[in-house]
Design a protein around this motif. Sequence first.
Motif, PDB file in Angstrom:
ATOM      1  N   ILE A   1       0.832  -1.204   0.066  1.00 49.03           N
ATOM      2  CA  ILE A   1       0.033  -0.218  -0.039  1.00 49.03           C
ATOM      3  C   ILE A   1       0.836   1.133  -0.052  1.00 49.03           C
ATOM      4  O   ILE A   1       1.742   1.294   0.793  1.00 49.03           O
ATOM      5  CB  ILE A   1      -1.076  -0.078   1.213  1.00 49.03           C
ATOM      6  CG1 ILE A   1      -1.667  -1.407   1.519  1.00 49.03           C
ATOM      7  CG2 ILE A   1      -1.948   1.005   1.065  1.00 49.03           C
ATOM      8  CD1 ILE A   1      -2.490  -1.804   0.490  1.00 49.03           C
ATOM      9  N   PHE A   2       0.652   2.162  -0.937  1.00 54.34           N
ATOM     10  CA  PHE A   2       1.591   3.195  -1.325  1.00 54.34           C
ATOM     11  C   PHE A   2       0.632   4.596  -0.851  1.00 54.34           C
ATOM     12  O   PHE A   2      -0.318   4.760  -1.524  1.00 54.34           O
ATOM     13  CB  PHE A   2       2.046   3.285  -2.400  1.00 54.34           C
ATOM     14  CG  PHE A   2       3.240   4.667  -2.794  1.00 54.34           C
ATOM     15  CD1 PHE A   2       4.041   4.764  -1.906  1.00 54.34           C
ATOM     16  CD2 PHE A   2       2.641   5.558  -3.624  1.00 54.34           C
ATOM     17  CE1 PHE A   2       4.941   5.969  -2.173  1.00 54.34           C
ATOM     18  CE2 PHE A   2       3.341   6.669  -3.823  1.00 54.34           C
ATOM     19  CZ  PHE A   2       4.581   6.803  -3.146  1.00 54.34           C
ATOM     20  N   ALA A   3       1.210   5.408   0.112  1.00 54.70           N
ATOM     21  CA  ALA A   3       0.638   6.639   0.305  1.00 54.70           C
ATOM     22  C   ALA A   3       1.078   7.758  -0.760  1.00 54.70           C
ATOM     23  O   ALA A   3       2.113   8.167  -0.266  1.00 54.70           O
ATOM     24  CB  ALA A   3       0.841   7.098   1.716  1.00 54.70           C
ATOM     25  N   SER A   4       0.158   8.083  -1.661  1.00 52.55           N
ATOM     26  CA  SER A   4       0.648   9.200  -2.652  1.00 52.55           C
ATOM     27  C   SER A   4      -0.064  10.255  -2.118  1.00 52.55           C
ATOM     28  O   SER A   4      -0.571  10.421  -1.089  1.00 52.55           O
ATOM     29  CB  SER A   4       0.200   8.487  -3.986  1.00 52.55           C
ATOM     30  OG  SER A   4       0.866   9.484  -4.844  1.00 52.55           O
ATOM     31  N   SER A   5       0.063  11.317  -3.128  1.00 55.81           N
ATOM     32  CA  SER A   5      -0.404  12.599  -2.683  1.00 55.81           C
ATOM     33  C   SER A   5      -1.389  13.099  -3.554  1.00 55.81           C
ATOM     34  O   SER A   5      -1.098  13.694  -4.787  1.00 55.81           O
ATOM     35  CB  SER A   5       0.777  13.677  -2.570  1.00 55.81           C
ATOM     36  OG  SER A   5       0.371  14.872  -2.381  1.00 55.81           O
ATOM     37  N   GLY A   6      -2.702  13.008  -3.081  1.00 53.63           N
ATOM     38  CA  GLY A   6      -3.838  13.677  -3.863  1.00 53.63           C
ATOM     39  C   GLY A   6      -3.693  14.893  -4.301  1.00 53.63           C
ATOM     40  O   GLY A   6      -4.310  15.667  -5.173  1.00 53.63           O
ATOM     41  N   GLY A   7      -3.180  15.630  -3.362  1.00 54.57           N
ATOM     42  CA  GLY A   7      -2.981  17.088  -3.383  1.00 54.57           C
ATOM     43  C   GLY A   7      -1.822  17.679  -4.517  1.00 54.57           C
ATOM     44  O   GLY A   7      -1.805  19.040  -4.681  1.00 54.57           O
ATOM     45  N   THR A   8      -0.966  16.790  -4.701  1.00 55.79           N
ATOM     46  CA  THR A   8       0.128  17.189  -5.423  1.00 55.79           C
ATOM     47  C   THR A   8       0.319  16.452  -6.782  1.00 55.79           C
ATOM     48  O   THR A   8       0.994  17.063  -7.924  1.00 55.79           O
ATOM     49  CB  THR A   8       1.658  17.171  -4.640  1.00 55.79           C
ATOM     50  OG1 THR A   8       1.655  15.882  -4.596  1.00 55.79           O
ATOM     51  CG2 THR A   8       1.379  18.170  -3.613  1.00 55.79           C
ATOM     52  N   VAL A   9      -0.103  15.112  -7.175  1.00 55.00           N
ATOM     53  CA  VAL A   9       0.426  14.538  -8.340  1.00 55.00           C
ATOM     54  C   VAL A   9      -0.563  14.999  -9.609  1.00 55.00           C
ATOM     55  O   VAL A   9      -0.027  14.810 -10.593  1.00 55.00           O
ATOM     56  CB  VAL A   9       0.061  12.856  -7.963  1.00 55.00           C
ATOM     57  CG1 VAL A   9       0.931  12.614  -7.078  1.00 55.00           C
ATOM     58  CG2 VAL A   9      -1.115  12.783  -8.015  1.00 55.00           C
TER      59      VAL A   9
END
Length: 316
Positions: A114-122
């Motif tokens: 499980i990878f925590a990406s960034s919905g605010g920046t990608v």
Amino acid sequence: MTSRHLILGGCGFIGRHVANRLALNGDTVTLVDRNAPAFILPSEASTRVNWRQAELDAPNWDDLVAQADVVHHYAWDSIPASANKDPGGDLSRNVRPTINLLDALVRRGSGTLIFASSGGTVYGNILQLPISEDHAIRPVTAYGTGKATAELYLQLYRQMHGVDCRIARIANPYGAGQNVARGLGAVTTFIDKALKNEPISIFGDGEVVRDYIHISDVAICLAEIAKAPISDEYIFNVGSGLGTSLNQLVEHLEAGIGRRITVQRLVGRSFDVSANVLSVERIKRVYGWSPRLTLREGMRLTLSNLAEGREFPDSY
């Protein structure tokens, strides 16, 4: 059925809340972090959680992943400001270790990541709101570029090697215990300033819109993603689905503390995307998840937890 979870960045804001949620569900959890835990989990969860010290760029990945059914990758050695100052270092400290982790999972031959990406920046500059997972990835910061690059490697390893990679594009989490010094999270920063009777700084006209979600809702969602069976759909936005401007955020906070707040207006920043609101329709459809707390409720809970000197809510 219980399972074993390894949480990289486990002593961070997201990691420890997910650990608490999983432990309350009966799972066993190993927190991996460079720093020892500086928090106390509720007693009913603490007996199922342990800690191992490791740096993100130099662990024995094979040894670590062998101990877990699910690996949670929440460690990231930068914030937007530091990544922009040193993009090459950001790539080396974050993306390369992620590839090494993926290689260890390939060697193991099983396991979920499980990878925590960034919905605010990608996503970068937005073409349509709310933003669905099918929106183009066009980051405008080095931090967002690093997260997007890690995402692409996860997708590559999923396709090439069959690694069960799942990506959570998280909006703007907040709650008691978030590290103000890291400069992440307008809600946490505004609350900290207000409680200290210090002015709140807002860049531009305050109409920048963001999606804010309480950490307890994030923890529930990530635990659900980790427990779910393998699916063809594996990229999910994790947010409230609602946008709030900085000016509205101030109004919510004033209502919560019962007094006016001093606001210092600064010149707008060129890299601030005007609006970012995540669609959560996919995760609602696939997992039946939706956030429980409104922003006003979440801010009240945060203020209450801070007043009581508590970080973890009574329940999730």
